[in-house]
Design a protein around this motif. Structure first.
Motif, PDB file in Angstrom:
ATOM      1  N   ASP A   2     -10.764   5.618  -2.096  1.00 50.09           N
ATOM      2  CA  ASP A   2      -9.337   5.484  -2.353  1.00 50.09           C
ATOM      3  C   ASP A   2      -9.131   5.329  -3.850  1.00 50.09           C
ATOM      4  O   ASP A   2      -9.799   4.531  -4.502  1.00 50.09           O
ATOM      5  CB  ASP A   2      -8.763   4.272  -1.623  1.00 50.09           C
ATOM      6  CG  ASP A   2      -8.713   4.483  -0.118  1.00 50.09           C
ATOM      7  OD1 ASP A   2      -8.558   5.631   0.318  1.00 50.09           O
ATOM      8  OD2 ASP A   2      -8.821   3.494   0.612  1.00 50.09           O
ATOM      9  N   TYR A   4      -6.288   4.520  -6.807  1.00 47.54           N
ATOM     10  CA  TYR A   4      -4.980   3.950  -7.124  1.00 47.54           C
ATOM     11  C   TYR A   4      -4.434   4.708  -8.323  1.00 47.54           C
ATOM     12  O   TYR A   4      -5.095   4.808  -9.358  1.00 47.54           O
ATOM     13  CB  TYR A   4      -5.146   2.461  -7.428  1.00 47.54           C
ATOM     14  CG  TYR A   4      -3.893   1.791  -7.946  1.00 47.54           C
ATOM     15  CD1 TYR A   4      -2.828   1.515  -7.097  1.00 47.54           C
ATOM     16  CD2 TYR A   4      -3.790   1.418  -9.280  1.00 47.54           C
ATOM     17  CE1 TYR A   4      -1.693   0.879  -7.563  1.00 47.54           C
ATOM     18  CE2 TYR A   4      -2.663   0.779  -9.754  1.00 47.54           C
ATOM     19  CZ  TYR A   4      -1.613   0.518  -8.894  1.00 47.54           C
ATOM     20  OH  TYR A   4      -0.489  -0.107  -9.360  1.00 47.54           O
ATOM     21  N   ASP A  52     -17.242  10.840  -2.812  1.00 42.12           N
ATOM     22  CA  ASP A  52     -17.193   9.900  -3.937  1.00 42.12           C
ATOM     23  C   ASP A  52     -17.446  10.567  -5.279  1.00 42.12           C
ATOM     24  O   ASP A  52     -16.840  10.193  -6.288  1.00 42.12           O
ATOM     25  CB  ASP A  52     -18.190   8.760  -3.733  1.00 42.12           C
ATOM     26  CG  ASP A  52     -17.734   7.760  -2.676  1.00 42.12           C
ATOM     27  OD1 ASP A  52     -16.592   7.880  -2.177  1.00 42.12           O
ATOM     28  OD2 ASP A  52     -18.525   6.863  -2.340  1.00 42.12           O
ATOM     29  N   GLU A  56     -14.802  10.367  -8.268  1.00 49.01           N
ATOM     30  CA  GLU A  56     -15.127   9.839  -9.595  1.00 49.01           C
ATOM     31  C   GLU A  56     -14.737  10.826 -10.692  1.00 49.01           C
ATOM     32  O   GLU A  56     -14.200  10.432 -11.730  1.00 49.01           O
ATOM     33  CB  GLU A  56     -16.622   9.505  -9.689  1.00 49.01           C
ATOM     34  CG  GLU A  56     -17.064   8.334  -8.842  1.00 49.01           C
ATOM     35  CD  GLU A  56     -16.612   6.982  -9.375  1.00 49.01           C
ATOM     36  OE1 GLU A  56     -16.102   6.898 -10.508  1.00 49.01           O
ATOM     37  OE2 GLU A  56     -16.773   5.995  -8.628  1.00 49.01           O
ATOM     38  N   ASN A  75      -7.527   4.827 -11.050  1.00 47.09           N
ATOM     39  CA  ASN A  75      -8.683   3.938 -10.920  1.00 47.09           C
ATOM     40  C   ASN A  75      -9.113   3.888  -9.461  1.00 47.09           C
ATOM     41  O   ASN A  75      -8.309   4.167  -8.567  1.00 47.09           O
ATOM     42  CB  ASN A  75      -8.325   2.501 -11.328  1.00 47.09           C
ATOM     43  CG  ASN A  75      -7.964   2.377 -12.774  1.00 47.09           C
ATOM     44  OD1 ASN A  75      -8.765   2.664 -13.643  1.00 47.09           O
ATOM     45  ND2 ASN A  75      -6.746   1.952 -13.042  1.00 47.09           N
ATOM     46  N   LYS A  76     -10.353   3.453  -9.245  1.00 47.02           N
ATOM     47  CA  LYS A  76     -10.800   3.197  -7.886  1.00 47.02           C
ATOM     48  C   LYS A  76      -9.943   2.061  -7.328  1.00 47.02           C
ATOM     49  O   LYS A  76      -9.773   1.030  -7.979  1.00 47.02           O
ATOM     50  CB  LYS A  76     -12.279   2.803  -7.883  1.00 47.02           C
ATOM     51  CG  LYS A  76     -12.839   2.593  -6.506  1.00 47.02           C
ATOM     52  CD  LYS A  76     -14.329   2.300  -6.569  1.00 47.02           C
ATOM     53  CE  LYS A  76     -14.861   2.069  -5.167  1.00 47.02           C
ATOM     54  NZ  LYS A  76     -16.297   1.824  -5.160  1.00 47.02           N
ATOM     55  N   ALA A  77      -9.389   2.262  -6.145  1.00 46.56           N
ATOM     56  CA  ALA A  77      -8.526   1.249  -5.540  1.00 46.56           C
ATOM     57  C   ALA A  77      -9.349   0.037  -5.131  1.00 46.56           C
ATOM     58  O   ALA A  77     -10.468   0.165  -4.638  1.00 46.56           O
ATOM     59  CB  ALA A  77      -7.802   1.832  -4.336  1.00 46.56           C
ATOM     60  N   LYS A  78      -8.778  -1.140  -5.350  1.00 48.29           N
ATOM     61  CA  LYS A  78      -9.424  -2.385  -4.946  1.00 48.29           C
ATOM     62  C   LYS A  78      -8.892  -2.782  -3.577  1.00 48.29           C
ATOM     63  O   LYS A  78      -7.735  -2.505  -3.257  1.00 48.29           O
ATOM     64  CB  LYS A  78      -9.117  -3.486  -5.957  1.00 48.29           C
ATOM     65  CG  LYS A  78      -9.679  -3.194  -7.315  1.00 48.29           C
ATOM     66  CD  LYS A  78      -9.312  -4.255  -8.313  1.00 48.29           C
ATOM     67  CE  LYS A  78      -9.916  -3.890  -9.655  1.00 48.29           C
ATOM     68  NZ  LYS A  78      -9.139  -4.379 -10.756  1.00 48.29           N
ATOM     69  N   PRO A  79      -9.700  -3.457  -2.769  1.00 45.89           N
ATOM     70  CA  PRO A  79      -9.222  -3.903  -1.458  1.00 45.89           C
ATOM     71  C   PRO A  79      -8.014  -4.821  -1.612  1.00 45.89           C
ATOM     72  O   PRO A  79      -7.942  -5.619  -2.545  1.00 45.89           O
ATOM     73  CB  PRO A  79     -10.407  -4.673  -0.866  1.00 45.89           C
ATOM     74  CG  PRO A  79     -11.585  -4.254  -1.663  1.00 45.89           C
ATOM     75  CD  PRO A  79     -11.086  -3.837  -3.008  1.00 45.89           C
ATOM     76  N   ARG A  80      -7.092  -4.680  -0.695  1.00 43.05           N
ATOM     77  CA  ARG A  80      -5.876  -5.489  -0.730  1.00 43.05           C
ATOM     78  C   ARG A  80      -6.192  -6.930  -0.360  1.00 43.05           C
ATOM     79  O   ARG A  80      -6.933  -7.194   0.570  1.00 43.05           O
ATOM     80  CB  ARG A  80      -4.879  -4.900   0.263  1.00 43.05           C
ATOM     81  CG  ARG A  80      -3.525  -5.485   0.160  1.00 43.05           C
ATOM     82  CD  ARG A  80      -2.595  -4.748   1.066  1.00 43.05           C
ATOM     83  NE  ARG A  80      -1.248  -5.261   0.879  1.00 43.05           N
ATOM     84  CZ  ARG A  80      -0.185  -4.695   1.365  1.00 43.05           C
ATOM     85  NH1 ARG A  80      -0.295  -3.608   2.072  1.00 43.05           N
ATOM     86  NH2 ARG A  80       0.996  -5.217   1.173  1.00 43.05           N
ATOM     87  N   GLU A  81      -5.622  -7.848  -1.120  1.00 51.77           N
ATOM     88  CA  GLU A  81      -5.830  -9.273  -0.847  1.00 51.77           C
ATOM     89  C   GLU A  81      -4.796  -9.747   0.157  1.00 51.77           C
ATOM     90  O   GLU A  81      -3.664  -9.283   0.165  1.00 51.77           O
ATOM     91  CB  GLU A  81      -5.694 -10.079  -2.134  1.00 51.77           C
ATOM     92  CG  GLU A  81      -6.796  -9.816  -3.129  1.00 51.77           C
ATOM     93  CD  GLU A  81      -6.658 -10.678  -4.364  1.00 51.77           C
ATOM     94  OE1 GLU A  81      -5.901 -11.653  -4.338  1.00 51.77           O
ATOM     95  OE2 GLU A  81      -7.320 -10.352  -5.358  1.00 51.77           O
TER      96      GLU A  81
END
Length: 93
Positions: A2, A4, A52, A56, A75-81
């Motif tokens: 994913d 972002y 991937d 990239e 950017n590479k998406a970060k997991p949602r908090e």
């Protein structure tokens, strides 16, 4: 993976992102985030690329590039908090 994507022009649609990121490989989904009250883009979204290596490459090439007159960020998406994790708060009821 994913990706972002932010700093999107309000006129950028999902198909615009898909067209740009497809230059680097297969795009399995695109989601431009829409404000539920104004029905307008919030200026960011997500692109999903299953490979991937292609993702990239897309991030490298698209980060800082111009889309509809604006320099976008990718950017590479970060997991949602979790927003409502009550176990980490001291509730005083």
């Amino acid at each position: 993976m994913d990706i972002y994507v932010s700093n999107l022009s309000p006129t950028v649609l999902g198909e615009d992102l898909k067209k740009q990121f497809s230059k680097f490989g297969v795009v399995s989904s695109v989601n431009v985030i829409i404000d539920k009250y104004t029905n307008r883009s919030k200026g960011f979204g997500f692109v999903t690329m299953p490979n991937d290596t292609e993702a990239e490459k897309a991030i490298q090439e698209m980060n800082g590039s111009s889309l509809d007159g604006k320099a976008i960020t990718a950017n590479k998406a970060k997991p949602r908090e979790e927003k409502n994790d009550r176990s980490s708060h001291n509730n005083r009821w």
